[in-house]
Write a protein that holds these residues in place. Structure first.
Motif, mmCIF file in Angstrom:
data_model
loop_
_atom_site.group_PDB
_atom_site.id
_atom_site.type_symbol
_atom_site.label_atom_id
_atom_site.label_comp_id
_atom_site.label_asym_id
_atom_site.label_seq_id
_atom_site.Cartn_x
_atom_site.Cartn_y
_atom_site.Cartn_z
ATOM 1 N N TYR A 1 0.827 -1.201 0.000
ATOM 2 C CA TYR A 1 0.000 0.000 0.000
ATOM 3 C C TYR A 1 0.862 1.252 0.000
ATOM 4 O O TYR A 1 1.865 1.341 0.716
ATOM 5 C CB TYR A 1 -0.891 0.040 1.241
ATOM 6 N N CYS A 2 0.421 2.224 -0.748
ATOM 7 C CA CYS A 2 1.035 3.539 -0.765
ATOM 8 C C CYS A 2 0.339 4.422 0.265
ATOM 9 O O CYS A 2 -0.880 4.312 0.476
ATOM 10 C CB CYS A 2 0.880 4.122 -2.168
ATOM 11 N N ASN A 3 1.093 5.302 0.891
ATOM 12 C CA ASN A 3 0.580 6.150 1.957
ATOM 13 C C ASN A 3 1.118 7.558 1.785
ATOM 14 O O ASN A 3 2.299 7.731 1.467
ATOM 15 C CB ASN A 3 1.016 5.535 3.289
ATOM 16 N N ALA A 4 0.267 8.531 1.995
ATOM 17 C CA ALA A 4 0.677 9.936 1.980
ATOM 18 C C ALA A 4 0.275 10.557 3.310
ATOM 19 O O ALA A 4 -0.842 10.335 3.795
ATOM 20 C CB ALA A 4 0.023 10.689 0.830
ATOM 21 N N LYS A 5 1.174 11.301 3.910
ATOM 22 C CA LYS A 5 0.902 11.869 5.221
ATOM 23 C C LYS A 5 1.421 13.291 5.319
ATOM 24 O O LYS A 5 2.549 13.587 4.919
ATOM 25 C CB LYS A 5 1.535 11.011 6.320
#
Length: 115
Positions: free
Chosen positions: A94-98
């Motif tokens: 999974y890709c995640n942006a924070k």
């Protein structure tokens, strides 16, 4: 509307390589830390690699020396180059942006390492 779209997963033999890509839209990409996580069947989701908005990287011990995370702010894309893959790397990635308290996830891409 924020979207993170992963690609590049698939079936690979042990010792092989894959490059995952995640393209983001709806966010100021350059301002977000980006990460790759994975979840194997029956296990909790775990962090694999993170790259800060400034380009500082951090890897899980299992990824060090084999995986490389990078980002292209002009393309709004984060990559995960995975080498020397092992069956234990089999998972949905999974890709995640924070940024601050805002966290976004992609839909995931399956990586299967098997002979």
């Amino acid at each position: 509307q924020v979207q993170l779209v992963e690609s590049g997963g698939g079936l690979v033999q042990p010792g092989g390589s894959l490059r995952l890509s995640c393209t983001a839209s709806g966010i100021i990409f350059s301002a977000h830390a980006m990460g790759w996580y994975r979840q194997a069947p029956g296990k909790e989701r775990e962090s694999v690699a993170i790259i800060s908005s400034g380009g500082v990287t951090n890897y899980a011990d299992s990824a060090k020396g084999r995986f490389t995370i990078s980002r292209d702010n002009a393309k709004g894309t984060v990559y995960l180059q995975m080498n020397s893959l092992e069956p234990e790397d089999t998972a949905v990635y999974y890709c995640n942006a924070k940024r601050f308290s805002f966290v976004y996830w992609g839909q995931g891409t399956q990586v299967t390492v098997s002979s």
